[in-house]
Design a protein around this motif. Sequence first.
Motif, PDB file in Angstrom:
ATOM      1  N   ALA A 105       0.834  -1.200   0.000  1.00  0.00           N
ATOM      2  CA  ALA A 105       0.000   0.000   0.000  1.00  0.00           C
ATOM      3  C   ALA A 105       0.873   1.257   0.000  1.00  0.00           C
ATOM      4  O   ALA A 105       2.075   1.200   0.261  1.00  0.00           O
ATOM      5  CB  ALA A 105      -0.929  -0.002   1.202  1.00  0.00           C
ATOM      6  N   THR A 106       0.244   2.390  -0.300  1.00  0.00           N
ATOM      7  CA  THR A 106       0.970   3.655  -0.321  1.00  0.00           C
ATOM      8  C   THR A 106       0.333   4.668   0.613  1.00  0.00           C
ATOM      9  O   THR A 106      -0.843   4.560   0.965  1.00  0.00           O
ATOM     10  CB  THR A 106       1.013   4.245  -1.743  1.00  0.00           C
ATOM     11  N   ALA A 107       1.119   5.642   0.999  1.00  0.00           N
ATOM     12  CA  ALA A 107       0.641   6.729   1.858  1.00  0.00           C
ATOM     13  C   ALA A 107       1.440   7.973   1.524  1.00  0.00           C
ATOM     14  O   ALA A 107       2.546   7.899   0.972  1.00  0.00           O
ATOM     15  CB  ALA A 107       0.803   6.374   3.331  1.00  0.00           C
ATOM     16  N   THR A 108       0.870   9.127   1.852  1.00  0.00           N
ATOM     17  CA  THR A 108       1.581  10.391   1.715  1.00  0.00           C
ATOM     18  C   THR A 108       1.782  10.979   3.102  1.00  0.00           C
ATOM     19  O   THR A 108       0.820  11.147   3.859  1.00  0.00           O
ATOM     20  CB  THR A 108       0.803  11.386   0.839  1.00  0.00           C
ATOM     21  N   PHE A 140      -3.546   7.681   4.039  1.00  0.00           N
ATOM     22  CA  PHE A 140      -3.465   6.324   3.506  1.00  0.00           C
ATOM     23  C   PHE A 140      -4.312   6.236   2.245  1.00  0.00           C
ATOM     24  O   PHE A 140      -5.481   6.603   2.244  1.00  0.00           O
ATOM     25  CB  PHE A 140      -3.948   5.318   4.552  1.00  0.00           C
ATOM     26  N   HIS A 141      -3.741   5.711   1.180  1.00  0.00           N
ATOM     27  CA  HIS A 141      -4.423   5.713  -0.107  1.00  0.00           C
ATOM     28  C   HIS A 141      -5.172   4.434  -0.437  1.00  0.00           C
ATOM     29  O   HIS A 141      -6.174   4.463  -1.126  1.00  0.00           O
ATOM     30  CB  HIS A 141      -3.419   6.002  -1.221  1.00  0.00           C
ATOM     31  N   ASP A 142      -4.691   3.298   0.004  1.00  0.00           N
ATOM     32  CA  ASP A 142      -5.307   2.040  -0.411  1.00  0.00           C
ATOM     33  C   ASP A 142      -5.283   0.991   0.699  1.00  0.00           C
ATOM     34  O   ASP A 142      -4.904  -0.150   0.487  1.00  0.00           O
ATOM     35  CB  ASP A 142      -4.617   1.481  -1.665  1.00  0.00           C
ATOM     36  N   LEU A 143      -5.722   1.394   1.888  1.00  0.00           N
ATOM     37  CA  LEU A 143      -5.745   0.459   3.013  1.00  0.00           C
ATOM     38  C   LEU A 143      -6.568  -0.793   2.741  1.00  0.00           C
ATOM     39  O   LEU A 143      -6.150  -1.893   3.083  1.00  0.00           O
ATOM     40  CB  LEU A 143      -6.280   1.157   4.278  1.00  0.00           C
ATOM     41  N   PRO A 144      -7.775  -0.704   2.162  1.00  0.00           N
ATOM     42  CA  PRO A 144      -8.566  -1.917   1.974  1.00  0.00           C
ATOM     43  C   PRO A 144      -7.890  -2.954   1.095  1.00  0.00           C
ATOM     44  O   PRO A 144      -8.261  -4.123   1.140  1.00  0.00           O
ATOM     45  CB  PRO A 144      -9.850  -1.394   1.315  1.00  0.00           C
ATOM     46  N   ALA A 145      -6.909  -2.563   0.303  1.00  0.00           N
ATOM     47  CA  ALA A 145      -6.246  -3.519  -0.584  1.00  0.00           C
ATOM     48  C   ALA A 145      -5.046  -4.191   0.068  1.00  0.00           C
ATOM     49  O   ALA A 145      -4.414  -5.042  -0.526  1.00  0.00           O
ATOM     50  CB  ALA A 145      -5.786  -2.804  -1.858  1.00  0.00           C
ATOM     51  N   MET A 146      -4.740  -3.824   1.311  1.00  0.00           N
ATOM     52  CA  MET A 146      -3.517  -4.306   1.932  1.00  0.00           C
ATOM     53  C   MET A 146      -3.514  -5.809   2.167  1.00  0.00           C
ATOM     54  O   MET A 146      -2.467  -6.424   2.266  1.00  0.00           O
ATOM     55  CB  MET A 146      -3.252  -3.553   3.239  1.00  0.00           C
ATOM     56  N   LEU A 147      -4.673  -6.421   2.267  1.00  0.00           N
ATOM     57  CA  LEU A 147      -4.738  -7.863   2.468  1.00  0.00           C
ATOM     58  C   LEU A 147      -5.091  -8.620   1.203  1.00  0.00           C
ATOM     59  O   LEU A 147      -5.212  -9.836   1.227  1.00  0.00           O
ATOM     60  CB  LEU A 147      -5.789  -8.210   3.547  1.00  0.00           C
ATOM     61  N   GLN A 148      -5.265  -7.911   0.084  1.00  0.00           N
ATOM     62  CA  GLN A 148      -5.848  -8.544  -1.093  1.00  0.00           C
ATOM     63  C   GLN A 148      -5.057  -9.760  -1.571  1.00  0.00           C
ATOM     64  O   GLN A 148      -5.620 -10.715  -2.066  1.00  0.00           O
ATOM     65  CB  GLN A 148      -5.963  -7.539  -2.235  1.00  0.00           C
ATOM     66  N   ARG A 328     -10.616   6.376   2.851  1.00  0.00           N
ATOM     67  CA  ARG A 328      -9.220   6.809   2.811  1.00  0.00           C
ATOM     68  C   ARG A 328      -8.956   7.685   4.028  1.00  0.00           C
ATOM     69  O   ARG A 328      -9.060   8.899   3.971  1.00  0.00           O
ATOM     70  CB  ARG A 328      -8.966   7.568   1.512  1.00  0.00           C
ATOM     71  N   PRO A 329      -8.631   7.073   5.168  1.00  0.00           N
ATOM     72  CA  PRO A 329      -8.442   7.856   6.384  1.00  0.00           C
ATOM     73  C   PRO A 329      -7.170   8.683   6.347  1.00  0.00           C
ATOM     74  O   PRO A 329      -6.188   8.324   5.691  1.00  0.00           O
ATOM     75  CB  PRO A 329      -8.352   6.785   7.481  1.00  0.00           C
ATOM     76  N   ALA A 330      -7.210   9.813   7.029  1.00  0.00           N
ATOM     77  CA  ALA A 330      -6.033  10.651   7.229  1.00  0.00           C
ATOM     78  C   ALA A 330      -5.825  10.792   8.727  1.00  0.00           C
ATOM     79  O   ALA A 330      -6.781  10.988   9.476  1.00  0.00           O
ATOM     80  CB  ALA A 330      -6.229  12.013   6.580  1.00  0.00           C
ATOM     81  N   ILE A 331      -4.586  10.692   9.152  1.00  0.00           N
ATOM     82  CA  ILE A 331      -4.279  10.642  10.573  1.00  0.00           C
ATOM     83  C   ILE A 331      -3.301  11.744  10.937  1.00  0.00           C
ATOM     84  O   ILE A 331      -2.273  11.923  10.280  1.00  0.00           O
ATOM     85  CB  ILE A 331      -3.697   9.267  10.945  1.00  0.00           C
TER      86      ILE A 331
END
Length: 354
Positions: A105-108, A140-148, A328-331
């Motif tokens: 996954a990616t994040a900024t 976080f850009h694609d958290l739901p795909a992290m387990l795909q 797409r949560p931001a923390i």
Amino acid sequence: MGGGHSQASKVAVVSRSADPRADVDYLFLQVGNGISAEQTCGDILAGVGPFAVERGLVEDPGRVGRAGRAGGAGTVGRAAGSAGRAAARAGEVARVRVRMVNVGATATVHVPLEGGRPVCAGDIGIDGAPDSGARVLVEFHDLPAMLQESVPTSLPASLPTGRIVDDLGGVPATLIGNGVPIVVIAAKSVGVTGHESPVRLEYDERLRDRIRSLRLLAGELMGLGDVGEKAVPEVCLVAPPVDDGDLCIRMVLPGCGRSAAGTDSRTGARDRITVYRGLGMLAAAAIGAAAATPGSVAAEMVHRSSAALRLEHPSGRVDVMPAPLSGRPAIITTARLMLDGHAFPNPAGPTRAT
């Protein structure tokens, strides 16, 4: 630096990325009974951005903007309250795109700058972490795909089994993969209140054995295989709040390096579970997603009176704006320089007598 506790014994390996989506690659290593690369860590991710800028790993340091607020749902530590809740002083912000190698996954990471260098000082603090630091925003850009890649392709990664509630040997559980694999169960279903101190839970041998068996069942259902010696999934015990929060949680992890019998794979000794003193960013995002899902184990425990969800943990509390399972949560978090130096490990080979 970690004091031997798994929550503070972590390593980030950072390098320039060949991925067009990212500036740097971030490999996370969990240090415990051995070294595990099974999952990533959102808390350490906050420091990857400032490190990348400081070490000159960002090819285009001029790609900056003005300090501001990210759109969308997010997770915000209580440290953003009082003085910390005030907007950060306007200034340059470097946007460092990070690829989390462990999960793809990616994040900024938005890094505040002064004179082209990361700002460390600030009034943002987080319950469970000492001192304060500069405001760092992580998107976080694609958290739901992290387990795909680790679940059946026909099932959504955010709900690996396709069900909101699963039966783990008579214990109802919500299995969430939105950010980090987590097994959410009611504390009362395993014979505790969920309000106990971490030390008390860690010395509860009956709870240790119960958590171990539940993790093994959950791991198979989530498509993770035999998780006896893996760091995931983590287990979240949920209970009604005791203070001014909406949900009380205890994050439990037997740890890696243990056999299916619950012993240290190197020494054969029975080990205690680890109960986290705080709450990590990815775990907060996952629990927030579970709490926002009607019918989930967490949703049934929530006493919520506002848009924000306040999670009580052993060191304080964290406010979460629950994102949808596909959101797409931001923390908002913080990072500061603690030590800069060189390590000189012994070279490989036999130890010389002295």
